[in-house]
Design an enzyme around this catalytic site. Sequence first.
Site, PDB file in Angstrom:
ATOM      1  N   SER A 133       0.831  -1.218   0.000  1.00 52.11           N
ATOM      2  CA  SER A 133       0.000   0.000   0.000  1.00 52.11           C
ATOM      3  C   SER A 133       0.866   1.270   0.000  1.00 52.11           C
ATOM      4  O   SER A 133       1.519   1.534  -0.985  1.00 52.11           O
ATOM      5  CB  SER A 133      -1.067   0.010   1.086  1.00 52.11           C
ATOM      6  OG  SER A 133      -2.012  -1.032   0.824  1.00 52.11           O
TER       7      SER A 133
ATOM      8  N   HIS B 127       3.577  14.589   5.894  1.00 49.09           N
ATOM      9  CA  HIS B 127       3.505  16.025   5.664  1.00 49.09           C
ATOM     10  C   HIS B 127       4.064  16.691   6.908  1.00 49.09           C
ATOM     11  O   HIS B 127       3.616  16.376   8.024  1.00 49.09           O
ATOM     12  CB  HIS B 127       2.063  16.474   5.424  1.00 49.09           C
ATOM     13  CG  HIS B 127       1.384  15.717   4.326  1.00 49.09           C
ATOM     14  ND1 HIS B 127       1.766  15.826   3.004  1.00 49.09           N
ATOM     15  CD2 HIS B 127       0.395  14.800   4.338  1.00 49.09           C
ATOM     16  CE1 HIS B 127       1.017  15.039   2.262  1.00 49.09           C
ATOM     17  NE2 HIS B 127       0.179  14.390   3.049  1.00 49.09           N
TER      18      HIS B 127
ATOM     19  N   CYS C 143      -1.239  -3.771   3.925  1.00 50.03           N
ATOM     20  CA  CYS C 143      -2.123  -4.926   3.836  1.00 50.03           C
ATOM     21  C   CYS C 143      -1.276  -6.186   3.979  1.00 50.03           C
ATOM     22  O   CYS C 143      -0.066  -6.154   3.758  1.00 50.03           O
ATOM     23  CB  CYS C 143      -2.933  -4.925   2.543  1.00 50.03           C
ATOM     24  SG  CYS C 143      -1.951  -4.943   1.042  1.00 50.03           S
TER      25      CYS C 143
END
Lengths: 135, 135
Positions: B80, B85, B100
Amino acid sequence: MPEMMDTPRPTPVNDPPRRALGRQLLVDLYGCDRGLLDDLAYVRQHLMAAAEHAGATIIDAHFHSFSPCGVTGTVSIQESHLSIHTWPEHLYAAVDIFTCGDAVDPWRAYETLKAAFAADKGSAVEIHRGRPDLQ
Amino acid sequence: MPEMMDTPRPTPVNDPPRRALGRQLLVDLYGCDRGLLDDLAYVRQHLMAAAEHAGATIIDAHFHSFSPCGVTGTVSIQESHLSIHTWPEHLYAAVDIFTCGDAVDPWRAYETLKAAFAADKGSAVEIHRGRPDLQ
């Protein structure tokens, strides 16, 4: 009763906490079109369209197909990012729409994607990220 | 009372819902080192290290600096993605670790990043994404 005017009013529950640095929608799309979820070019086109419809400025975008199926994509925007992971075998996609600033509306991206993948059911939870003033 | 043995046991609250397709940690790092949060090469190095420590397989990674400050990064993994940020002016970073499969431990990535940015306070919430069996 003018004294009452100085009583701080309760914060309405629909008043978003504007001091959070980021807004993030956690989006689940169920019952999508299987073929569309496995079409890398389609996924790319519509995740980028979703970013644009939200009012975001795209910096770059990267998508990958998996075997036997599934697509992963990330779109970096000036205002943070969007991501998608698809499970065509489950007719499901998980999308994140992370934005900052007031000029971008992540809910417009959600509506774009729900329609694009012909989802029977979509849900989105909005999370507010980053409250340094409360630390 | 052998009849009782056939009574379904309640699901323990600490039994994770293994049928969810994805696991996502929403990570907030407060009180970080300001200089490190604004150092693109450092952020890149440590987000990729976090992915590796989690046991993930990196596909690609893209990072951008902003003016006057701040870094955005995404790492696509076979399992995934990770994103970051940073708001150096608030000593804050928002990190997502979306995985996953059972071979990857997103909590190891969290510990790596909390240490890397010298966070005074870190928090992580684990979300389970995608339960088509319940739709």
